[in-house]
Design a protein around this motif. Structure first.
Motif, PDB file in Angstrom:
ATOM      1  N   GLY A  32       0.789  -1.225   0.000  1.00  0.00           N
ATOM      2  CA  GLY A  32       0.000   0.000   0.000  1.00  0.00           C
ATOM      3  C   GLY A  32       0.819   1.271   0.000  1.00  0.00           C
ATOM      4  O   GLY A  32       0.259   2.358  -0.008  1.00  0.00           O
ATOM      5  N   ALA A  33       2.152   1.156   0.001  1.00  0.00           N
ATOM      6  CA  ALA A  33       2.989   2.348   0.018  1.00  0.00           C
ATOM      7  C   ALA A  33       3.095   2.993  -1.364  1.00  0.00           C
ATOM      8  O   ALA A  33       3.337   4.183  -1.472  1.00  0.00           O
ATOM      9  N   LEU A  34       2.921   2.215  -2.394  1.00  0.00           N
ATOM     10  CA  LEU A  34       3.013   2.743  -3.745  1.00  0.00           C
ATOM     11  C   LEU A  34       1.626   3.107  -4.263  1.00  0.00           C
ATOM     12  O   LEU A  34       0.650   2.453  -3.923  1.00  0.00           O
ATOM     13  N   PRO A  35       1.530   4.153  -5.107  1.00  0.00           N
ATOM     14  CA  PRO A  35       0.213   4.470  -5.672  1.00  0.00           C
ATOM     15  C   PRO A  35      -0.215   3.362  -6.620  1.00  0.00           C
ATOM     16  O   PRO A  35       0.535   2.976  -7.497  1.00  0.00           O
ATOM     17  N   GLY A  36      -1.417   2.849  -6.429  1.00  0.00           N
ATOM     18  CA  GLY A  36      -1.809   1.726  -7.242  1.00  0.00           C
ATOM     19  C   GLY A  36      -3.276   1.678  -7.580  1.00  0.00           C
ATOM     20  O   GLY A  36      -3.745   0.654  -8.050  1.00  0.00           O
ATOM     21  N   ALA A  37      -3.993   2.752  -7.351  1.00  0.00           N
ATOM     22  CA  ALA A  37      -5.404   2.753  -7.716  1.00  0.00           C
ATOM     23  C   ALA A  37      -5.508   2.690  -9.242  1.00  0.00           C
ATOM     24  O   ALA A  37      -4.782   3.389  -9.944  1.00  0.00           O
ATOM     25  N   PRO A  38      -6.381   1.858  -9.777  1.00  0.00           N
ATOM     26  CA  PRO A  38      -6.474   1.727 -11.234  1.00  0.00           C
ATOM     27  C   PRO A  38      -6.756   3.047 -11.953  1.00  0.00           C
ATOM     28  O   PRO A  38      -6.235   3.282 -13.039  1.00  0.00           O
ATOM     29  N   LYS A  39      -7.548   3.909 -11.342  1.00  0.00           N
ATOM     30  CA  LYS A  39      -7.868   5.190 -11.979  1.00  0.00           C
ATOM     31  C   LYS A  39      -6.613   6.069 -12.088  1.00  0.00           C
ATOM     32  O   LYS A  39      -6.401   6.725 -13.112  1.00  0.00           O
ATOM     33  N   VAL A  40      -5.771   6.048 -11.073  1.00  0.00           N
ATOM     34  CA  VAL A  40      -4.540   6.847 -11.087  1.00  0.00           C
ATOM     35  C   VAL A  40      -3.566   6.301 -12.122  1.00  0.00           C
ATOM     36  O   VAL A  40      -2.957   7.054 -12.892  1.00  0.00           O
ATOM     37  N   ILE A  41      -3.421   4.984 -12.163  1.00  0.00           N
ATOM     38  CA  ILE A  41      -2.509   4.371 -13.126  1.00  0.00           C
ATOM     39  C   ILE A  41      -2.996   4.628 -14.550  1.00  0.00           C
ATOM     40  O   ILE A  41      -2.200   4.942 -15.444  1.00  0.00           O
ATOM     41  N   ALA A  42      -4.297   4.512 -14.779  1.00  0.00           N
ATOM     42  CA  ALA A  42      -4.843   4.765 -16.117  1.00  0.00           C
ATOM     43  C   ALA A  42      -4.625   6.216 -16.527  1.00  0.00           C
ATOM     44  O   ALA A  42      -4.280   6.495 -17.678  1.00  0.00           O
ATOM     45  N   LEU A  44      -2.220   8.245 -15.515  1.00  0.00           N
ATOM     46  CA  LEU A  44      -0.799   8.421 -15.817  1.00  0.00           C
ATOM     47  C   LEU A  44      -0.437   7.798 -17.160  1.00  0.00           C
ATOM     48  O   LEU A  44       0.276   8.401 -17.968  1.00  0.00           O
ATOM     49  N   LEU A  45      -0.943   6.597 -17.409  1.00  0.00           N
ATOM     50  CA  LEU A  45      -0.572   5.872 -18.621  1.00  0.00           C
ATOM     51  C   LEU A  45      -1.150   6.508 -19.867  1.00  0.00           C
ATOM     52  O   LEU A  45      -0.462   6.649 -20.882  1.00  0.00           O
ATOM     53  N   PHE A  46      -2.415   6.913 -19.838  1.00  0.00           N
ATOM     54  CA  PHE A  46      -3.077   7.397 -21.042  1.00  0.00           C
ATOM     55  C   PHE A  46      -3.152   8.916 -21.142  1.00  0.00           C
ATOM     56  O   PHE A  46      -3.703   9.442 -22.110  1.00  0.00           O
ATOM     57  N   HIS A  47      -2.623   9.636 -20.161  1.00  0.00           N
ATOM     58  CA  HIS A  47      -2.637  11.095 -20.241  1.00  0.00           C
ATOM     59  C   HIS A  47      -1.218  11.650 -20.159  1.00  0.00           C
ATOM     60  O   HIS A  47      -0.724  12.250 -21.098  1.00  0.00           O
ATOM     61  N   ASP A  48      -0.560  11.404 -19.039  1.00  0.00           N
ATOM     62  CA  ASP A  48       0.771  11.982 -18.842  1.00  0.00           C
ATOM     63  C   ASP A  48       1.852  11.275 -19.652  1.00  0.00           C
ATOM     64  O   ASP A  48       2.806  11.907 -20.106  1.00  0.00           O
ATOM     65  N   PHE A  53       4.133   5.540 -24.092  1.00  0.00           N
ATOM     66  CA  PHE A  53       3.344   4.309 -24.157  1.00  0.00           C
ATOM     67  C   PHE A  53       3.144   3.878 -25.604  1.00  0.00           C
ATOM     68  O   PHE A  53       3.312   2.696 -25.948  1.00  0.00           O
ATOM     69  N   GLU A  54       2.805   4.807 -26.477  1.00  0.00           N
ATOM     70  CA  GLU A  54       2.584   4.493 -27.886  1.00  0.00           C
ATOM     71  C   GLU A  54       3.883   4.113 -28.581  1.00  0.00           C
ATOM     72  O   GLU A  54       3.911   3.197 -29.409  1.00  0.00           O
ATOM     73  N   VAL A  55       4.967   4.813 -28.274  1.00  0.00           N
ATOM     74  CA  VAL A  55       6.265   4.473 -28.874  1.00  0.00           C
ATOM     75  C   VAL A  55       6.685   3.066 -28.456  1.00  0.00           C
ATOM     76  O   VAL A  55       7.167   2.278 -29.277  1.00  0.00           O
ATOM     77  N   THR A  56       6.475   2.727 -27.198  1.00  0.00           N
ATOM     78  CA  THR A  56       6.808   1.387 -26.718  1.00  0.00           C
ATOM     79  C   THR A  56       5.957   0.336 -27.416  1.00  0.00           C
ATOM     80  O   THR A  56       6.473  -0.726 -27.795  1.00  0.00           O
ATOM     81  N   SER A  57       4.680   0.613 -27.610  1.00  0.00           N
ATOM     82  CA  SER A  57       3.823  -0.368 -28.277  1.00  0.00           C
ATOM     83  C   SER A  57       4.254  -0.580 -29.723  1.00  0.00           C
ATOM     84  O   SER A  57       4.222  -1.706 -30.221  1.00  0.00           O
ATOM     85  N   ILE A  58       4.683   0.468 -30.411  1.00  0.00           N
ATOM     86  CA  ILE A  58       5.154   0.324 -31.790  1.00  0.00           C
ATOM     87  C   ILE A  58       6.458  -0.473 -31.823  1.00  0.00           C
ATOM     88  O   ILE A  58       6.650  -1.339 -32.684  1.00  0.00           O
ATOM     89  N   LEU A  59       7.367  -0.214 -30.876  1.00  0.00           N
ATOM     90  CA  LEU A  59       8.618  -0.972 -30.833  1.00  0.00           C
ATOM     91  C   LEU A  59       8.371  -2.450 -30.546  1.00  0.00           C
ATOM     92  O   LEU A  59       9.027  -3.315 -31.132  1.00  0.00           O
TER      93      LEU A  59
END
Length: 83
Positions: A32-42, A44-48, A53-59
C-alpha cells in the motif's frame, strides 16, 4: 566465438541472476505504500505518458514482426531455377 563471448556472458548473467534472486540492492516496500489505484494508473498511462506508451507499443510490434520473419523458413522450392 562461443568461448570468447558465450562463457563470459553466461558467467555474468548467472552472477546477475543470483544477485537479483538473493535480494541485494533491493529495498522492501510495505503493501500500500506505492500508488496503485487503477484510476490513477490509467490517468498516468493514457494522459501523462501517452507518447512513451505508444512508442513502446510500436517498438514491441516491430520486435514481434522481426521475430516472426526470423523464425519463418524460406521456401526452398522458390529459389530453384527450372531446368
Amino acid at each position: 566465438m562461443a568461448l570468447l563471448f558465450g562463457v563470459p556472458g553466461m558467467l555474468m548473467g548467472s552472477v546477475l541472476i543470483g544477485w537479483v534472486l538473493l535480494g541485494h540492492g533491493a529495498e522492501t516496500v510495505p503493501v500500500g505504500a506505492l500508488p496503485g489505484a487503477p484510476k490513477v494508473i490509467a490517468w498516468l498511462l493514457f494522459h501523462d505518458f501517452l507518447l512513451p506508451f505508444e512508442v513502446t507499443s510500436i517498438l514491441v510490434l516491430i520486435a514481434i514482426m522481426g521475430a516472426v520473419v526470423l523464425a519463418s523458413h524460406p521456401d526452398t522450392e522458390q529459389g530453384k531455377k527450372e531446368s
